[in-house]
Scaffold this motif. Sequence first.
Motif, mmCIF file in Angstrom:
data_model
loop_
_atom_site.group_PDB
_atom_site.id
_atom_site.type_symbol
_atom_site.label_atom_id
_atom_site.label_comp_id
_atom_site.label_asym_id
_atom_site.label_seq_id
_atom_site.Cartn_x
_atom_site.Cartn_y
_atom_site.Cartn_z
ATOM 1 N N ASN A 194 -6.222 2.487 5.553
ATOM 2 C CA ASN A 194 -5.943 2.594 4.118
ATOM 3 C C ASN A 194 -5.797 4.049 3.674
ATOM 4 O O ASN A 194 -4.980 4.357 2.804
ATOM 5 C CB ASN A 194 -7.056 1.915 3.313
ATOM 6 C CG ASN A 194 -6.953 0.408 3.339
ATOM 7 O OD1 ASN A 194 -6.226 -0.201 2.571
ATOM 8 N ND2 ASN A 194 -7.702 -0.208 4.252
ATOM 9 N N MET B 171 0.800 -1.220 0.000
ATOM 10 C CA MET B 171 0.000 0.000 0.000
ATOM 11 C C MET B 171 0.835 1.274 0.000
ATOM 12 O O MET B 171 0.321 2.340 -0.325
ATOM 13 C CB MET B 171 -0.932 0.016 1.223
ATOM 14 C CG MET B 171 -1.988 -1.071 1.201
ATOM 15 S SD MET B 171 -3.135 -0.947 -0.183
ATOM 16 C CE MET B 171 -4.031 0.548 0.223
ATOM 17 N N ILE C 30 -13.440 0.172 -0.192
ATOM 18 C CA ILE C 30 -13.668 -0.769 0.914
ATOM 19 C C ILE C 30 -15.111 -1.258 0.924
ATOM 20 O O ILE C 30 -15.377 -2.443 1.172
ATOM 21 C CB ILE C 30 -13.291 -0.103 2.249
ATOM 22 C CG1 ILE C 30 -11.785 0.132 2.306
ATOM 23 C CG2 ILE C 30 -13.737 -0.953 3.436
ATOM 24 C CD1 ILE C 30 -11.323 0.872 3.531
ATOM 25 N N SER D 125 -7.811 -0.661 -1.953
ATOM 26 C CA SER D 125 -8.357 -0.863 -0.611
ATOM 27 C C SER D 125 -9.511 -1.852 -0.610
ATOM 28 O O SER D 125 -9.932 -2.330 0.453
ATOM 29 C CB SER D 125 -8.833 0.480 -0.039
ATOM 30 O OG SER D 125 -7.796 1.420 0.004
ATOM 31 N N VAL E 214 -11.481 5.831 -1.029
ATOM 32 C CA VAL E 214 -11.155 4.726 -0.131
ATOM 33 C C VAL E 214 -12.440 4.107 0.431
ATOM 34 O O VAL E 214 -12.574 2.877 0.507
ATOM 35 C CB VAL E 214 -10.236 5.217 1.009
ATOM 36 C CG1 VAL E 214 -10.079 4.136 2.074
ATOM 37 C CG2 VAL E 214 -8.870 5.606 0.456
#
Length: 367
Positions: A233, A24, A271, A191, A267
């Motif tokens: 993240n 990441m 997710i 993510s 993000v």
Amino acid sequence: MNIFRIAAKEIKSDFRDVRTLFFMMLFPIVLIFILGTALSNAFHWTISVDDVHVLYNDQQAGPLSPYIQTMIQAAKKAHIDFQKASDHIKGTKAVQEGKADGYIEISPHGVELYTNERNKIKGSIVEGVMAAFVGRYQLAMAVSEVKPGFVPSNTRVHDEYIQERSLHSKRKPGAMDYYAVAMTTMIALYSALPGSALLRGERTRKTADRLLAAPVRKSEIFIGKLAGNVAANFLCVVVVMLFSQWVLHADWGHHVSLVWLLLLTEVVLAISFGLGMSYMARTEGAARTIAMVIIQLSTFFGGAYFPIDETAWYAHLSPLSWMNDTIFKIVYANDLSSVVPTMLLNIGIAALFLVVAVVSVARREGL
């Protein structure tokens, strides 16, 4: 309070994972450096042009004649050299033989321009200069007919009443600037992979029963793990962005806080997509595979590795497309008009996948 404890535990778990830190943070930084360095020549948006040589013949009888000298003096600052030709034949012959980039003949009937087809760039420059000059003259004459004396002299004919504004920014991203944005938005989309194992991972690690046996509601577990994963993240994305800005000197503009908000919504979208996919697929492996395929397609068609033509039908199907487009508008055109629509689009899509996940959690006895 339980939500914050679960979120903090989630952040600690993610940052203890060496693979998470490598993938990441280090992975996108290396890609930015390699692609930004290797493809730097592909992002040169300007070309070098030598001095432009133009011949002209002013018959001293046209209405433009008093303004020609002013235009010639101004053109010298742009390295456009005007020289007087003795007659029409010598002027056109010089252009045909490539000794001059253009020949202009000014008569009572207007302006005639001759350019050499062998050097279209310089010919286009001369054509553009003359078109702008004649257009400004016509506008000045129209203004003076309505308000005599409003255009007081030929030395001020262009600057007193004409203000130019460009709809497109002259600033363009270089290779390092482009890939700093593209890799940052790309890693934000990745993510989705930890999101796909957010709750199912508890069953894999045999900790789901312990969580359910604890005096904690399902909603607190769900919100805490989601918030912790988003925070972890997003911190990785911020580190990549700041490293590219401070170390690699990528340009992120003057509205960095807005860019952070945009990346945060991406993000959340990623997710939520991974979390929703984990319940739509039968197994965790299948969810991860589907998420990886969609991420790879979105990355490729979203312009992460090379710029995509905006007119292509697939150009705006990837989240990276609208994210990169919005960020580039913020950084290079100071255009904030698409920030809110992009954020709402990300949050709206995220909400759909979260609804799928919430309904699935509510129906099941476990996580």
